[in-house]
Design a protein around this motif. Sequence first.
Motif, PDB file in Angstrom:
ATOM      1  N   GLY A 179       0.655  -1.192   0.158  1.00  0.00           N
ATOM      2  CA  GLY A 179       0.196  -0.157   0.067  1.00  0.00           C
ATOM      3  C   GLY A 179       0.796   1.497   0.033  1.00  0.00           C
ATOM      4  N   SER A 180       2.048   1.153   0.838  1.00  0.00           N
ATOM      5  CA  SER A 180       2.851   2.352   0.804  1.00  0.00           C
ATOM      6  C   SER A 180       3.602   2.752  -0.460  1.00  0.00           C
ATOM      7  N   LEU A 181       3.887   1.417  -1.074  1.00  0.00           N
ATOM      8  CA  LEU A 181       5.017   1.564  -2.116  1.00  0.00           C
ATOM      9  C   LEU A 181       4.314   1.894  -3.622  1.00  0.00           C
ATOM     10  N   ARG A 182       2.908   1.505  -3.715  1.00  0.00           N
ATOM     11  CA  ARG A 182       2.428   1.640  -5.119  1.00  0.00           C
ATOM     12  C   ARG A 182       2.130   3.049  -5.094  1.00  0.00           C
ATOM     13  N   GLY A 183       1.790   3.396  -6.480  1.00  0.00           N
ATOM     14  CA  GLY A 183       1.034   4.858  -6.669  1.00  0.00           C
ATOM     15  C   GLY A 183       2.199   5.644  -7.187  1.00  0.00           C
ATOM     16  N   LYS A 184       3.560   5.302  -7.257  1.00  0.00           N
ATOM     17  CA  LYS A 184       4.377   6.399  -7.375  1.00  0.00           C
ATOM     18  C   LYS A 184       5.686   5.551  -8.140  1.00  0.00           C
ATOM     19  N   PHE A 185       6.355   6.260  -8.758  1.00  0.00           N
ATOM     20  CA  PHE A 185       7.832   5.697  -9.349  1.00  0.00           C
ATOM     21  C   PHE A 185       8.928   5.732  -8.323  1.00  0.00           C
ATOM     22  N   HIS A 186       9.285   4.394  -8.145  1.00  0.00           N
ATOM     23  CA  HIS A 186      10.777   4.342  -7.407  1.00  0.00           C
ATOM     24  C   HIS A 186      11.657   4.138  -8.642  1.00  0.00           C
ATOM     25  N   MET A 187      12.889   4.244  -8.313  1.00  0.00           N
ATOM     26  CA  MET A 187      14.023   3.816  -9.171  1.00  0.00           C
ATOM     27  C   MET A 187      14.994   2.934  -8.976  1.00  0.00           C
ATOM     28  N   TYR A 188      14.866   1.986 -10.205  1.00  0.00           N
ATOM     29  CA  TYR A 188      15.873   0.732 -10.179  1.00  0.00           C
ATOM     30  C   TYR A 188      16.774   0.831 -11.223  1.00  0.00           C
ATOM     31  N   SER A 189      18.014   1.110 -10.677  1.00  0.00           N
ATOM     32  CA  SER A 189      19.141   1.385 -11.807  1.00  0.00           C
ATOM     33  C   SER A 189      18.739   2.101 -12.880  1.00  0.00           C
ATOM     34  N   GLY A 190      18.466   3.246 -12.500  1.00  0.00           N
ATOM     35  CA  GLY A 190      17.826   4.272 -13.550  1.00  0.00           C
ATOM     36  C   GLY A 190      16.664   4.341 -14.261  1.00  0.00           C
ATOM     37  N   THR A 191      16.057   3.083 -13.877  1.00  0.00           N
ATOM     38  CA  THR A 191      14.644   2.649 -14.575  1.00  0.00           C
ATOM     39  C   THR A 191      13.444   2.892 -13.492  1.00  0.00           C
TER      40      THR A 191
END
Length: 269
Positions: A218-230
């Motif tokens: 629930g807290s992770l969804r809805g927005k972009f995180h970055m994995y190795s520039g992606t």
Amino acid sequence: MNTDMSIDSNLKEIVEELKRYLEFQESMGLKTVPAYNKETENGTQLITEKEALRTEPMATKNNQTEEDIIIIEEPVNLFDTKIMTLEEIREEIGDCIRCKLHEGRTNLVFGDGNPKAKLVFVGEGPGRDEDMQGKPFVGRSGKLLTKIIEAMGLKREDVYICNVVKCRPPDNRTPEPNEMSTCEQFLFKQIRFIKPEVIVCLGATAAKSILRTKASLGSLRGKFHMYSGTKLMVTYHPAALLRNPHFKKPAWEDMQVVMKELGLPLPKN
Ligand code: URA
């Protein structure tokens, strides 16, 4: 011989030996030298090469708060930074017996789709249908995922679909940490080759494994995180959508953020 002189000459010999070693490493193309140290509560601790070469993320955020966006680099192994093709990765996996999941496997489920995809979906691990057919997301969850992909204006063949673990866990249980840490290197290599614009983690297991976090879905969804520039979006697993239809709306909102990022036309409300 006086002791000081003997220490001096021993030291000189060690330095010479080290110099020869480094020159040899450099001639083999190695640009950095691994220092096998680890910061612990009790200060710097020397660790074994095996421990050091375990794939660790280069930057993991501890003390994350629920609102945080996670920025993480691909876990690197200094001796394994080559970009392998999907065929080479599949070949490297081989008839895998690296973890106990192989015992119940009918088919290894490597991944499927466009090797040049702009969008990669990552699930947890194969289920019964996937194990039977050797393809990811072909069962009930897969049918729903196909619908989602099509609702985004794409075809299944446009995207790439894979999982954190490549063999079915017994009774579809969640893969164990050691199973994920054994298998994830292949997922990282798949992503390294495909270099998508966006990664979508389907469900908490894939998200927690890639982002090295314990935060809730629930807290992770809805927005972009970055994995190795992606850019990386976390959303509900299709199986969760089948169990809880009220998750469909937020999941669709997540996919609209992804569509916008990919320049796909958004549906008119
Ligand atoms: N669930 C997953 O996480 N992956 C699949 O491939 C199928 C179901």
